[in-house]
Motif scaffolding. Sequence first.
Motif, short mmCIF file in Angstrom:
data_model
loop_
_atom_site.label_atom_id
_atom_site.label_comp_id
_atom_site.label_asym_id
_atom_site.label_seq_id
_atom_site.Cartn_x
_atom_site.Cartn_y
_atom_site.Cartn_z
N THR A 149 0.81 -1.22 0.00
CA THR A 149 0.00 0.00 0.00
C THR A 149 0.85 1.27 0.00
OG1 THR A 149 -0.20 -0.08 2.41
CG2 THR A 149 -1.95 -1.13 1.13
N ARG A 150 2.17 1.12 -0.23
CA ARG A 150 3.00 2.32 -0.33
C ARG A 150 2.49 3.14 -1.52
NH1 ARG A 150 8.60 -0.89 0.32
NH2 ARG A 150 7.45 -2.14 -1.15
N MET A 157 -0.19 4.89 -1.38
CA MET A 157 -1.63 5.11 -1.19
C MET A 157 -1.83 6.05 0.01
SD MET A 157 -3.27 1.34 -1.85
CE MET A 157 -4.92 1.88 -2.26
N HIS A 158 -2.86 6.83 -0.01
CA HIS A 158 -3.17 7.75 1.08
C HIS A 158 -4.30 7.16 1.92
CE1 HIS A 158 -4.76 11.49 2.92
NE2 HIS A 158 -3.46 11.74 3.02
N CYS A 159 -4.04 6.91 3.21
CA CYS A 159 -5.03 6.36 4.15
C CYS A 159 -5.71 5.10 3.61
CB CYS A 159 -6.09 7.39 4.51
SG CYS A 159 -5.44 8.84 5.35
N PRO A 160 -4.95 4.04 3.30
CA PRO A 160 -5.58 2.85 2.73
C PRO A 160 -6.42 2.08 3.75
CG PRO A 160 -3.28 2.41 3.20
CD PRO A 160 -3.50 3.87 3.47
N CYS A 208 -0.86 1.18 7.75
CA CYS A 208 -0.07 2.32 7.31
C CYS A 208 0.39 2.02 5.89
CB CYS A 208 1.10 2.56 8.24
SG CYS A 208 2.09 1.11 8.56
N CYS A 209 0.99 2.94 5.25
CA CYS A 209 1.39 2.76 3.86
C CYS A 209 2.68 1.95 3.78
CB CYS A 209 1.55 4.12 3.19
SG CYS A 209 0.00 5.03 3.12
N GLU A 210 2.53 0.65 3.84
CA GLU A 210 3.66 -0.29 3.82
C GLU A 210 3.27 -1.50 3.01
OE1 GLU A 210 6.66 -0.04 5.40
OE2 GLU A 210 6.24 1.84 6.43
N GLU A 236 -7.80 3.36 -1.49
CA GLU A 236 -7.30 4.64 -0.97
C GLU A 236 -8.48 5.52 -0.56
OE1 GLU A 236 -3.79 7.27 -2.58
OE2 GLU A 236 -5.56 7.51 -3.84
#
Length: 142
Positions: free
Chosen positions: A38-39, A41-44, A107-109, A139
Amino acid sequence: GKSILSCGCGAAGPLPVLDLTGASIVNPYSVASTSIDTRGMHCPTVLINFTALINVPAGVFPNITFRLVRCINGCSQYVGGSYTSSSLINALSGKSFEFQICDCSVCCECCTYTLEISNATLAQIGTTVSGQITALAVEEHC
């Protein structure tokens, strides 16, 4: 917004005779896993769907509890509660079992979701569990 889909499949078994009512399996059995990145992406938010087929060698009444584990950078954490399948299973057809969970704390990881058998009461040796896990990250605009 962006969306990402990831899926995986796997199986556990044949399982031994287990009588762990009220106790957890020391080394849980992994059924299926999938990884999703999800890197970027904003607030996945991630929706995880799991579908299993439980097969037994003879008609029995097994009690199997599943837990979902999220692993990010080598750190594992349970997501949501536990899900239990407990009903008579016909040896000729098996039994399907499914559930879904929404994980809003990602988190975006890059993370890996693994479904484990964390508790079970199996009266007979040879039960197998095969499963498919799907993760859909969407997202959100926070």
